[in-house]
Design an enzyme around this catalytic site. Sequence first.
Site, PDB file in Angstrom:
ATOM      1  N   LYS A  60       6.138  77.565  44.647  1.00 14.77           N
ATOM      2  CA  LYS A  60       6.101  78.839  43.906  1.00 14.77           C
ATOM      3  C   LYS A  60       6.344  80.024  44.832  1.00 14.77           C
ATOM      4  O   LYS A  60       7.148  80.893  44.527  1.00 14.77           O
ATOM      5  CB  LYS A  60       4.735  79.048  43.227  1.00 14.77           C
ATOM      6  CG  LYS A  60       4.490  78.226  42.005  1.00 14.77           C
ATOM      7  CD  LYS A  60       3.255  78.724  41.250  1.00 14.77           C
ATOM      8  CE  LYS A  60       1.979  78.754  42.086  1.00 14.77           C
ATOM      9  NZ  LYS A  60       1.418  77.456  42.415  1.00 14.77           N
ATOM     10  N   ARG A  89      -4.145  81.533  35.723  1.00 10.67           N
ATOM     11  CA  ARG A  89      -4.403  80.164  36.129  1.00 10.67           C
ATOM     12  C   ARG A  89      -5.380  79.467  35.194  1.00 10.67           C
ATOM     13  O   ARG A  89      -5.683  78.288  35.393  1.00 10.67           O
ATOM     14  CB  ARG A  89      -5.026  80.202  37.522  1.00 10.67           C
ATOM     15  CG  ARG A  89      -4.294  79.442  38.600  1.00 10.67           C
ATOM     16  CD  ARG A  89      -5.116  79.619  39.845  1.00 10.67           C
ATOM     17  NE  ARG A  89      -4.735  78.861  40.971  1.00 10.67           N
ATOM     18  CZ  ARG A  89      -3.897  79.257  41.928  1.00 10.67           C
ATOM     19  NH1 ARG A  89      -3.264  80.392  41.832  1.00 10.67           N
ATOM     20  NH2 ARG A  89      -3.689  78.488  42.971  1.00 10.67           N
ATOM     21  N   ARG A 101       2.270  71.134  55.185  1.00 10.60           N
ATOM     22  CA  ARG A 101       2.053  72.567  55.341  1.00 10.60           C
ATOM     23  C   ARG A 101       0.737  72.839  56.070  1.00 10.60           C
ATOM     24  O   ARG A 101       0.651  73.747  56.881  1.00 10.60           O
ATOM     25  CB  ARG A 101       2.030  73.239  53.954  1.00 10.60           C
ATOM     26  CG  ARG A 101       1.790  74.736  54.008  1.00 10.60           C
ATOM     27  CD  ARG A 101       1.951  75.385  52.648  1.00 10.60           C
ATOM     28  NE  ARG A 101       0.707  75.402  51.905  1.00 10.60           N
ATOM     29  CZ  ARG A 101       0.601  75.846  50.652  1.00 10.60           C
ATOM     30  NH1 ARG A 101       1.659  76.282  50.010  1.00 10.60           N
ATOM     31  NH2 ARG A 101      -0.559  75.847  50.035  1.00 10.60           N
ATOM     32  N   ARG A 161      -4.155  77.586  56.860  1.00 14.44           N
ATOM     33  CA  ARG A 161      -4.962  77.914  55.683  1.00 14.44           C
ATOM     34  C   ARG A 161      -6.153  76.980  55.604  1.00 14.44           C
ATOM     35  O   ARG A 161      -6.015  75.773  55.680  1.00 14.44           O
ATOM     36  CB  ARG A 161      -4.109  77.792  54.411  1.00 14.44           C
ATOM     37  CG  ARG A 161      -3.469  79.111  54.039  1.00 14.44           C
ATOM     38  CD  ARG A 161      -2.589  78.973  52.856  1.00 14.44           C
ATOM     39  NE  ARG A 161      -3.273  78.465  51.680  1.00 14.44           N
ATOM     40  CZ  ARG A 161      -2.749  78.489  50.465  1.00 14.44           C
ATOM     41  NH1 ARG A 161      -1.562  79.006  50.275  1.00 14.44           N
ATOM     42  NH2 ARG A 161      -3.424  78.011  49.447  1.00 14.44           N
ATOM     43  N   ARG A 170      -7.823  70.978  44.696  1.00 11.65           N
ATOM     44  CA  ARG A 170      -6.954  71.998  44.091  1.00 11.65           C
ATOM     45  C   ARG A 170      -6.032  71.398  43.044  1.00 11.65           C
ATOM     46  O   ARG A 170      -5.768  72.014  42.015  1.00 11.65           O
ATOM     47  CB  ARG A 170      -6.141  72.711  45.184  1.00 11.65           C
ATOM     48  CG  ARG A 170      -6.972  73.782  45.896  1.00 11.65           C
ATOM     49  CD  ARG A 170      -6.451  74.117  47.271  1.00 11.65           C
ATOM     50  NE  ARG A 170      -5.077  74.554  47.259  1.00 11.65           N
ATOM     51  CZ  ARG A 170      -4.222  74.367  48.271  1.00 11.65           C
ATOM     52  NH1 ARG A 170      -4.605  73.735  49.349  1.00 11.65           N
ATOM     53  NH2 ARG A 170      -2.996  74.814  48.169  1.00 11.65           N
TER      54      ARG A 170
HETATM   55  P1  ADP Z   1      -2.043  77.219  45.856  1.00  7.91           P
HETATM   56  O1  ADP Z   1      -1.219  77.548  44.659  1.00  7.91           O
HETATM   57  O2  ADP Z   1      -1.229  76.627  46.970  1.00  7.91           O
HETATM   58  O3  ADP Z   1      -3.268  76.420  45.587  1.00  7.91           O
HETATM   59  P2  ADP Z   1      -2.750  80.082  46.156  1.00  7.91           P
HETATM   60  O4  ADP Z   1      -2.371  80.773  47.412  1.00  7.91           O
HETATM   61  O5  ADP Z   1      -2.032  80.441  44.916  1.00  7.91           O
HETATM   62  O6  ADP Z   1      -2.613  78.534  46.506  1.00  7.91           O
HETATM   63  O7  ADP Z   1      -4.331  80.237  45.878  1.00  7.91           O
HETATM   64  C1  ADP Z   1      -5.280  79.900  46.847  1.00  7.91           C
HETATM   65  C2  ADP Z   1      -6.689  80.028  46.263  1.00  7.91           C
HETATM   66  O8  ADP Z   1      -6.917  81.379  45.804  1.00  7.91           O
HETATM   67  C3  ADP Z   1      -6.969  79.174  45.024  1.00  7.91           C
HETATM   68  O9  ADP Z   1      -7.335  77.847  45.346  1.00  7.91           O
HETATM   69  C4  ADP Z   1      -8.117  79.969  44.369  1.00  7.91           C
HETATM   70  O10 ADP Z   1      -9.345  79.757  45.017  1.00  7.91           O
HETATM   71  C5  ADP Z   1      -7.720  81.415  44.620  1.00  7.91           C
HETATM   72  N1  ADP Z   1      -6.919  81.957  43.492  1.00  7.91           N
HETATM   73  C6  ADP Z   1      -5.622  82.375  43.544  1.00  7.91           C
HETATM   74  N2  ADP Z   1      -5.219  82.799  42.330  1.00  7.91           N
HETATM   75  C7  ADP Z   1      -6.264  82.648  41.485  1.00  7.91           C
HETATM   76  C8  ADP Z   1      -6.483  82.870  40.094  1.00  7.91           C
HETATM   77  N3  ADP Z   1      -5.521  83.358  39.292  1.00  7.91           N
HETATM   78  N4  ADP Z   1      -7.700  82.576  39.572  1.00  7.91           N
HETATM   79  C9  ADP Z   1      -8.673  82.102  40.342  1.00  7.91           C
HETATM   80  N5  ADP Z   1      -8.550  81.847  41.637  1.00  7.91           N
HETATM   81  C10 ADP Z   1      -7.359  82.110  42.232  1.00  7.91           C
END
Ligand code: ADP
Length: 186
Positions: A13, A88, A127, A133, A144
């Site tokens: 993404k 999400r 990654r 991270r 996740r």
């Molecule tokens: P990925 O899609 O690789 O899991 P992101 O960088 O999008 O990683 O998100 C990392 C973390 O940030 C998520 O696991 C969550 O804890 C938090 N997060 C990001 N976006 C949201 C959201 N819309 N609602 C709740 N938590 C979020």
Amino acid sequence: MKLVLLGPPGVGKGTQAVNVKEHFNIVHLSTGDILRSEVKAETDLGKQAKSFMDAGKLVPDELLLQMMDARLRKPDCDPGYLLDGFPRTIPQADGLEQLLEAMGHKLDAVISITANEEELINRLVLRGKTSGRSDDTPEVIRQRLEVYRRQTEPLLDFYSSRKQLKEVDGIGDIPEITERILEVLK
Ligand code: ADP
């Protein structure tokens, strides 16, 4: 152009978002990136979000909705935006719908990028070796993906029933996938 990018962790993404935002000259709002910078700056929001993120859990909907409400009202969002990592959950999608309605905005499309689970795990583990991270460890990656399946996948039906969903195959090389995205937006 107002877009949402949906897809499991590791599907690419973030990478695709950069290409798409450049194409349309719109802002790219990655909630993961925004939250990580809040954590780094040790803001109130960052302090509240950190433990959820480190555990691979979702930050509470209420916090995300407040954060995105404030962000989407900034003038740089007027010409358009690409939402990456938000919504999400169904409550976030409902909240976003209300917010957009209040602002008189309408989404042009929701793009769902797909890949099989084996591919996702391989990419995320790879990654994790370089990303630094704290949530790219095998244990947290599994968590996740599980959270994605349980809480985010229902959004596919949500947007499909609103005729807003466009699916794109996320297996292939990066420019090829960008092309697929631009194609479904025509
Ligand atoms: P990925 O899609 O690789 O899991 P992101 O960088 O999008 O990683 O998100 C990392 C973390 O940030 C998520 O696991 C969550 O804890 C938090 N997060 C990001 N976006 C949201 C959201 N819309 N609602 C709740 N938590 C979020």
